[in-house]
Design an enzyme around this catalytic site. Structure first.
Site, PDB file in Angstrom:
ATOM      1  N   HIS A 212      42.492  37.190  48.326  1.00 60.43           N
ATOM      2  CA  HIS A 212      43.369  37.837  47.349  1.00 60.43           C
ATOM      3  C   HIS A 212      44.818  37.828  47.791  1.00 60.43           C
ATOM      4  CE1 HIS A 212      39.536  39.082  45.639  1.00 60.43           C
ATOM      5  NE2 HIS A 212      40.207  38.963  44.517  1.00 60.43           N
ATOM      6  N   GLU A 455      30.559  35.837  37.839  1.00 59.60           N
ATOM      7  CA  GLU A 455      31.045  35.488  39.180  1.00 59.60           C
ATOM      8  C   GLU A 455      29.984  35.699  40.261  1.00 59.60           C
ATOM      9  OE1 GLU A 455      34.574  37.754  40.044  1.00 59.60           O
ATOM     10  OE2 GLU A 455      33.803  39.565  39.137  1.00 59.60           O
ATOM     11  N   ASP A 479      34.867  33.972  43.083  1.00 62.87           N
ATOM     12  CA  ASP A 479      33.697  34.650  43.639  1.00 62.87           C
ATOM     13  C   ASP A 479      32.421  33.857  43.399  1.00 62.87           C
ATOM     14  OD1 ASP A 479      34.499  37.010  44.998  1.00 62.87           O
ATOM     15  OD2 ASP A 479      35.205  37.768  43.074  1.00 62.87           O
ATOM     16  N   CYS A 526      38.843  32.035  34.770  1.00 64.88           N
ATOM     17  CA  CYS A 526      40.046  32.746  35.229  1.00 64.88           C
ATOM     18  C   CYS A 526      40.177  32.694  36.743  1.00 64.88           C
ATOM     19  CB  CYS A 526      40.052  34.185  34.725  1.00 64.88           C
ATOM     20  SG  CYS A 526      38.680  35.166  35.362  1.00 64.88           S
TER      21      CYS A 526
HETATM   22  C1  PEP Z   1      37.300  35.308  40.496  1.00 60.09           C
HETATM   23  O1  PEP Z   1      36.471  35.805  41.266  1.00 60.09           O
HETATM   24  O2  PEP Z   1      37.342  34.101  40.212  1.00 60.09           O
HETATM   25  C2  PEP Z   1      38.344  36.162  39.893  1.00 60.09           C
HETATM   26  C3  PEP Z   1      39.156  35.698  38.974  1.00 60.09           C
HETATM   27  O3  PEP Z   1      38.442  37.438  40.336  1.00 60.09           O
HETATM   28  P1  PEP Z   1      39.120  37.834  41.740  1.00 60.09           P
HETATM   29  O4  PEP Z   1      39.785  36.612  42.297  1.00 60.09           O
HETATM   30  O5  PEP Z   1      40.091  38.926  41.453  1.00 60.09           O
HETATM   31  O6  PEP Z   1      37.951  38.278  42.543  1.00 60.09           O
HETATM   32 MG    MG Z   2      36.220  37.918  41.359  1.00 60.09          MG
END
Ligand code: PEP
Ligand code: MG
Length: 588
Positions: A212, A455, A479, A526
């Site tokens: 992140h 995910e 994820d 996403c």
């Molecule tokens: C993902 O897991 O692809 C996602 C968009 O959520 P995050 O990166 O915030 O876990």
């Molecule tokens: Mg995620």
């Protein structure tokens, strides 16, 4: 002497500047430039902090003088003497004065910078005892910082709108070079703080490409490298460095020839961005006329204007957890959240905004105290919807705030990390309950579309249940890859195995898209795959029509879309799915 350090490429572009090493202080420190007229005030603040700590130690010495050797061993008194000596050493305050007067750093930044300089000198000492005094130095500096924290600065940190650009840094304040940040590690909350700061690039020792922290760096659109192992030990304060965010390399102390070469590359990059910006108003249509939706991922409501500027047709992922981070347990109440969500909705000027309910845990701790909690496998633990369902009052507060924001525009609500039908049912009934609470209070709210993140492999393998309850799905590939391949996305030591093109991952993505298509439900990606231009054709070939990514990536992806012919990509993608080595097939 020139040398380079290799890490993982995170955010593209070239940054050239002087290194600012982040001291590993446990106290949060703001970094901003002051005006020359404020120099004396800032120096006075550090002096006052130092004097207060000296006084505190004197008081402590008096107290222990009256105690027996059992309650106050001799070592304690000797330790306090060492602390006093360090505090009174002119090198500390003299160095701090230098960073404030000559570099115009704010007081806290100057103190941590000087702390880093002196720490290096301790590291180089041969004598074990003297080397061990580094910990004492860190302790006294931390005490000064804590004291200063309680005393408001007369100099306000700059707001986002006052944030200096790289160009400003070149022109004013006596600052003639951009600064790049080198740190051992940074949490996503630290990164958020740096969003408002002055750095032109950054490098960390640890972290994976899709951690992140890396994701926030990408959203800042500044060159960044993570997982550069011992960079924070090898680079010294103020060294000249080049960060090549495309190649994942940092070059330290570059020769004039290397500097000239990278200066050229940097200008080329700027020209390319200029060219891409012309696509902003071009509709995202493939050669065979398919309309593709390019949405933005945002972290804060203030990111909405940037998303519009990049040509996003909505927000596909608002990571609401960033409103909850770094607040020392003082979580935002309904009103604060409502105002934040409403700001994002209004900022998007009538375009849809997908607000994801809070996803903390794993490598997104609320604050350092959560990071210190000893969970063996935080990514498999109480994270995202599990955390929300474990605290229904907190979750209901967020649900009410989102529902209320939906009265001001088109809002989609997205739920992260679902795997079980029971979690889905609990979530849906809590949303109904939140509506009933608002009805009882007579508070207005609006309609929402409800979506689920896919995910966890278990979710991708049980789509029927998801399609029954949800209006749309959003594939969180970051994820999905982590959990399918059992690879910690934040761990650079296994980053080479974190593979978006693994056939198992591709199958789960392909089947999710196909199933949603068959049922007439909306589906988007996403995760970071959506913003990776090397994967755009593949995702189009798998039938994807909605991509959500950092605003900075939208125009480059649009360029790929404009060049794509889905009629030809569909059979090609099918072949790729069957390939033993999809990466080689893609490259070939
Ligand atoms: C993902 O897991 O692809 C996602 C968009 O959520 P995050 O990166 O915030 O876990
Ligand atoms: Mg995620």
């Amino acid at each position: 002497m020139t040398f380079s350090i290799h890490g993982l490429a995170v955010a593209r572009g070239i940054a050239i500047g002087r290194a600012v090493l982040m001291a590993s202080s446990r106290v949060d420190v703001a970094h901003y430039f002051i005006e020359p007229v404020q120099i004396e005030d800032e120096i006075a603040r550090v002096r006052a902090g130092r004097d207060a700590v000296v006084e505190e130690i004197h008081r402590l010495q008096l107290t222990i003088a009256g105690m027996g050797p059992k309650e106050a061993p001799h070592e304690l008194s000797a330790l306090l003497d060492v602390h006093l000596m360090l505090l009174e050493d002119e090198e500390l305050i003299g160095g701090v004065k230098h960073w404030i007067s000559d570099r115009l750093y704010n007081a806290e930044w100057a103190l941590t910078t000087q702390l880093e300089v002196i720490s290096r000198q301790f590291d180089d000492m041969e004598d074990d005892y003297l080397r061990g005094r580094k910990a004492d130095l860190e302790q006294v500096a931390e005490r000064i910082l804590r004291y200063m924290k309680g005393v408001a600065s007369p100099v306000a940190p700059p707001t986002a709108s006052r944030r200096k650009t790289q160009q400003d840094l070149l022109l004013d304040d006596g600052m003639d070079v951009p600064l790049v940040m080198i740190a051992h590690d940074l949490s996503p909350a630290d990164m958020l703080q740096f969003k408002q700061s002055v750095f032109a690039g950054f490098v960390t020792d640890v972290g994976g490409r899709n951690s992140h922290t890396a994701i926030v760096a990408r959203s800042m659109d500044i060159p960044a490298v993570v997982g550069a192992r011992s960079s924070s030990n090898l680079v010294r304060q103020d060294d000249w460095v080049i960060i090549d965010g495309d190649a994942g390399v940092m070059i330290v102390d570059p020769s004039p020839i290397i500097l000239a070469e990278y200066g050229f590359k940097q200008r080329q990059g700027e020209l390319e961005r200029g060219r891409l910006s012309r696509l902003r108003h071009t509709p995202a249509l493939t050669l065979d006329g398919k309309k593709i939706e390019l949405l933005a991922n945002i972290e804060l409501p203030e990111d909405a204007p940037g998303a519009l500027k990049a040509g996003a047709v909505g927000v596909g992922l608002f990571r609401s957890e960033f409103l909850f981070m770094g607040r020392r347990g003082n979580l935002p109440d309904e009103e604060e959240q409502y105002l934040a969500y409403r700001k994002a909705v209004e900022g998007m000027e009538g375009l849809p905004v997908t607000i994801r309910t809070v996803d903390v845990g794993a490598d997104k701790p609320l604050d350092d105290s959560m990071r210190d909690e000893a969970h063996l496998n935080p990514a498999l633990g109480l994270r995202a919807i599990r955390w929300s369902l474990a605290d229904p009052a907190m979750f209901l507060t967020q649900l009410r705030a989102i529902l209320r924001a939906a009265a001001h525009g088109q809002v989609n609500m997205l739920i992260p990390m679902l795997a079980h039908a029971s979690e889905i049912r609990q979530t849906v009934s809590l949303i109904d309950f939140a509506r009933a609470e608002l009805d009882n209070r007579g508070v207005a709210y609006g309609p929402i579309k409800l979506g689920a993140m896919i995910e966890i492999p278990a979710a991708a393998l049980t789509l029927k249940i998801f399609l029954k309850y949800f209006d749309f799905l959003s594939i969180g590939t970051n994820d999905l890859i982590q959990y399918t391949l059992a690879i910690d996305r934040a761990d650079e030591s296994v980053a080479h195995l974190y593979d978006p093109l693994h056939p198992a991952v591709l199958r789960l993505v392909a089947e999710t898209i196909a199933e949603c298509d068959a049922q007439g439900k909306g589906v988007s990606v996403c995760g970071e795959m959506a913003g990776d231009t090397t994967l755009t054709r593949l995702l189009l070939g798998l039938g994807l029509r909605s991509f959500s990514m950092h605003p900075a990536q939208i125009l480059a992806v649009k360029q790929e879309v404009l060049r794509a012919d889905t009629a030809r990509l569909v059979p090609w993608a099918r072949q790729l799915l069957d390939a033993e080595d999809p990466a080689a097939f893609l490259a070939g």
